[in-house]
Design a protein around this motif. Structure first.
Motif, mmCIF file in Angstrom:
data_model
loop_
_atom_site.group_PDB
_atom_site.id
_atom_site.type_symbol
_atom_site.label_atom_id
_atom_site.label_comp_id
_atom_site.label_asym_id
_atom_site.label_seq_id
_atom_site.Cartn_x
_atom_site.Cartn_y
_atom_site.Cartn_z
ATOM 1 N N GLN A 1 0.831 -1.354 0.078
ATOM 2 C CA GLN A 1 0.049 0.062 -0.046
ATOM 3 C C GLN A 1 0.983 1.236 -0.065
ATOM 4 N N ASP A 2 0.601 2.173 -0.661
ATOM 5 C CA ASP A 2 1.217 3.402 -0.857
ATOM 6 C C ASP A 2 0.288 4.541 -1.578
ATOM 7 N N MET A 3 1.064 5.614 -1.962
ATOM 8 C CA MET A 3 0.228 6.816 -2.671
ATOM 9 C C MET A 3 0.321 6.401 -4.129
ATOM 10 N N PHE A 4 -0.348 5.016 -4.347
ATOM 11 C CA PHE A 4 -0.099 4.570 -5.914
ATOM 12 C C PHE A 4 -0.713 5.520 -7.025
ATOM 13 N N SER A 5 -2.021 6.190 -6.402
ATOM 14 C CA SER A 5 -2.794 6.908 -7.084
ATOM 15 C C SER A 5 -2.689 8.247 -7.548
ATOM 16 N N GLN A 6 -1.289 8.731 -6.971
ATOM 17 C CA GLN A 6 -0.781 9.986 -7.135
ATOM 18 C C GLN A 6 0.110 9.857 -8.254
ATOM 19 N N LYS A 7 -0.314 10.371 -9.462
ATOM 20 C CA LYS A 7 0.484 10.241 -10.739
ATOM 21 C C LYS A 7 1.791 10.989 -10.732
ATOM 22 N N THR A 8 2.010 12.009 -9.923
ATOM 23 C CA THR A 8 3.127 12.529 -9.846
ATOM 24 C C THR A 8 4.261 11.700 -9.226
ATOM 25 N N LEU A 9 4.022 10.493 -8.816
ATOM 26 C CA LEU A 9 4.784 9.411 -8.060
ATOM 27 C C LEU A 9 4.936 8.496 -8.753
ATOM 28 N N ARG B 1 3.592 -7.201 -15.291
ATOM 29 C CA ARG B 1 3.059 -8.255 -15.933
ATOM 30 C C ARG B 1 4.110 -8.904 -16.989
ATOM 31 N N ALA B 2 4.318 -7.861 -17.970
ATOM 32 C CA ALA B 2 5.390 -8.063 -19.005
ATOM 33 C C ALA B 2 6.651 -8.648 -18.457
ATOM 34 N N GLU B 3 7.181 -8.111 -17.246
ATOM 35 C CA GLU B 3 8.393 -8.560 -16.514
ATOM 36 C C GLU B 3 8.156 -9.787 -15.925
ATOM 37 N N GLY B 4 7.292 -10.282 -15.953
ATOM 38 C CA GLY B 4 7.088 -11.721 -15.255
ATOM 39 C C GLY B 4 6.303 -12.083 -14.085
ATOM 40 N N VAL B 5 5.630 -11.004 -13.583
ATOM 41 C CA VAL B 5 4.815 -11.206 -12.626
ATOM 42 C C VAL B 5 3.489 -11.760 -12.855
ATOM 43 N N SER B 6 3.256 -12.996 -12.282
ATOM 44 C CA SER B 6 1.959 -13.667 -12.972
ATOM 45 C C SER B 6 0.708 -13.197 -12.638
ATOM 46 N N GLU B 7 0.457 -12.416 -11.394
ATOM 47 C CA GLU B 7 -0.465 -11.790 -10.958
ATOM 48 C C GLU B 7 -0.868 -10.736 -10.227
ATOM 49 N N VAL B 8 -1.213 -9.467 -10.896
ATOM 50 C CA VAL B 8 -1.079 -8.284 -10.147
ATOM 51 C C VAL B 8 -2.387 -7.658 -10.412
ATOM 52 N N HIS B 9 -2.828 -7.096 -9.025
ATOM 53 C CA HIS B 9 -4.355 -6.336 -8.817
ATOM 54 C C HIS B 9 -3.938 -4.950 -8.519
ATOM 55 N N TYR B 10 -4.588 -4.292 -8.902
ATOM 56 C CA TYR B 10 -4.428 -2.681 -8.341
ATOM 57 C C TYR B 10 -5.845 -2.087 -7.944
ATOM 58 N N ILE B 11 -5.860 -1.675 -6.950
ATOM 59 C CA ILE B 11 -7.132 -0.773 -6.367
ATOM 60 C C ILE B 11 -6.603 0.661 -5.875
ATOM 61 N N LYS C 1 -11.356 6.963 -0.602
ATOM 62 C CA LYS C 1 -12.557 7.316 -0.923
ATOM 63 C C LYS C 1 -13.550 5.892 -1.157
ATOM 64 N N LYS C 2 -12.770 4.834 -0.843
ATOM 65 C CA LYS C 2 -13.632 3.396 -0.876
ATOM 66 C C LYS C 2 -13.654 2.873 0.527
ATOM 67 N N LEU C 3 -12.571 2.925 1.570
ATOM 68 C CA LEU C 3 -12.664 2.380 2.861
ATOM 69 C C LEU C 3 -13.457 3.073 3.786
ATOM 70 N N PRO D 1 -4.760 16.812 0.725
ATOM 71 C CA PRO D 1 -3.510 16.412 -0.117
ATOM 72 C C PRO D 1 -2.150 16.259 0.899
ATOM 73 N N TRP D 2 -2.462 17.011 1.991
ATOM 74 C CA TRP D 2 -1.285 16.996 2.904
ATOM 75 C C TRP D 2 -1.351 15.769 4.024
ATOM 76 N N MET D 3 -2.420 15.179 3.925
ATOM 77 C CA MET D 3 -2.416 13.761 4.647
ATOM 78 C C MET D 3 -2.642 12.515 4.045
ATOM 79 N N ILE D 4 -3.894 12.213 3.692
ATOM 80 C CA ILE D 4 -3.862 10.662 2.885
ATOM 81 C C ILE D 4 -4.614 11.276 1.507
ATOM 82 N N SER D 5 -3.954 11.193 0.600
ATOM 83 C CA SER D 5 -4.732 11.345 -0.943
ATOM 84 C C SER D 5 -3.957 10.396 -1.595
ATOM 85 N N GLY D 6 -4.820 9.805 -2.549
ATOM 86 C CA GLY D 6 -4.277 8.819 -3.771
ATOM 87 C C GLY D 6 -3.756 7.494 -3.141
#
Length: 262
Positions: free
Chosen positions: A202-210, A222-232, A237-239, A249-254
């Motif tokens: 888990q990380d700020m994966f939804s922040q495109k700047t990162l 997947r192309a590099e060989g990881v057989s199963e990858v899921h992203y949420i 906004k969902k939990l 933006p300065w606490m939990i975003s993305g």
């Protein structure tokens, strides 16, 4: 009486002391200017800074209490969400990358009682965590015999390829200063996972700047060989256990999670 664990907080107490201290200083300045100098512009400016700083301090205090273990428990909920997405039977070796004060490490030890766990962190003076603190927490929780702690850099870990059956990390990758491209930190974390092993990050994966386009990144993995990858993405906004007032933006975003099998 059982000794209490200290897992720290995403809002350090030092930051709270500093904010309240600044508010007090500017409040004193405003009063002093009014009584002694009678300069209304300086008085107003100091008063505004005092009010704004005090408001921020109160906000950060509320966030601190919301995150805290044994109080708001939001951090515990974040860890539970990560572990729930680790599809593992608990047989073998697990690595916790960036363990901080070992809160996630201990949760993994309790969730997987047969696992041998290695937890690493860079620690350092700027963070409110230390190896000794981790070891003490693990001992208090009764899981110290199955956990080893060591210092390391998440951008270049001192572990051979495919050394672990499972790997986890929580809100760490974006903080790794030795890697300009945070995607490289994810790839380094996957490097030490055995083929067929599992991961949950888990990380700020939804922040495109990162991380840029995460769907594209998933395709690359997947192309590099990881057989199963899921992203949420945009988990804040969902939990249900994450209150709206911390999704700034300065606490939990993305916030996002990637998990799967190598």
């Amino acid at each position: 009486m059982k000794e209490k664990t200290n897992y720290g907080n995403w809002v350090p107490e030092k930051a709270l002391y500093m904010l309240f201290g600044v508010a007090v200083i500017f409040g004193v300045i405003a009063v002093a200017v009014q009584v002694i100098l009678m300069e209304p512009l300086i008085e107003i400016a100091a008063g505004i800074i005092c009010i704004l700083t005090f408001a921020m301090a109160v906000y950060m205090l509320i966030c601190h209490e919301t995150f805290a273990f044994g109080k708001g428990n939001m951090m515990a909920g974040v860890h539970e969400h990560l572990v729930d997405h680790l599809d593992w039977d608990g047989e073998g070796k697990l690595l916790d990358i960036g363990c901080g004060a070992a809160a996630l490490t201990v949760r993994c030890a309790n969730a997987f009682p047969k696992a041998q766990i290695t937890a690493m962190d860079y620690w350092g003076a700027e963070w409110n965590y230390a190896k000794e603190q981790c070891e003490k927490n693990a001992k208090i929780e009764g899981v110290a015999d199955r956990i080893s702690f060591q210092k390391g850099d998440a951008a270049k870990m001192d572990f051979p390829d495919e050394a672990f059956d499972a790997t986890v990390s929580n809100f760490v990758f974006h903080e790794v200063r030795t890697a300009k491209d945070k995607r490289d930190v994810v790839k380094e974390a996957l490097r030490v996972v055995k083929k067929g092993g599992v991961f949950s990050f888990q990380d700020m994966f939804s922040q495109k700047t990162l991380y840029g386009d995460m769907n594209e990144f998933v395709d690359i993995l997947r192309a590099e060989g990881v057989s199963e990858v899921h992203y949420i993405g945009n988990l804040e906004k969902k939990l249900d256990f994450i209150p709206r007032f911390v999704t700034t933006p300065w606490m939990i975003s993305g916030m996002g999670i990637i998990y799967g099998k190598k």
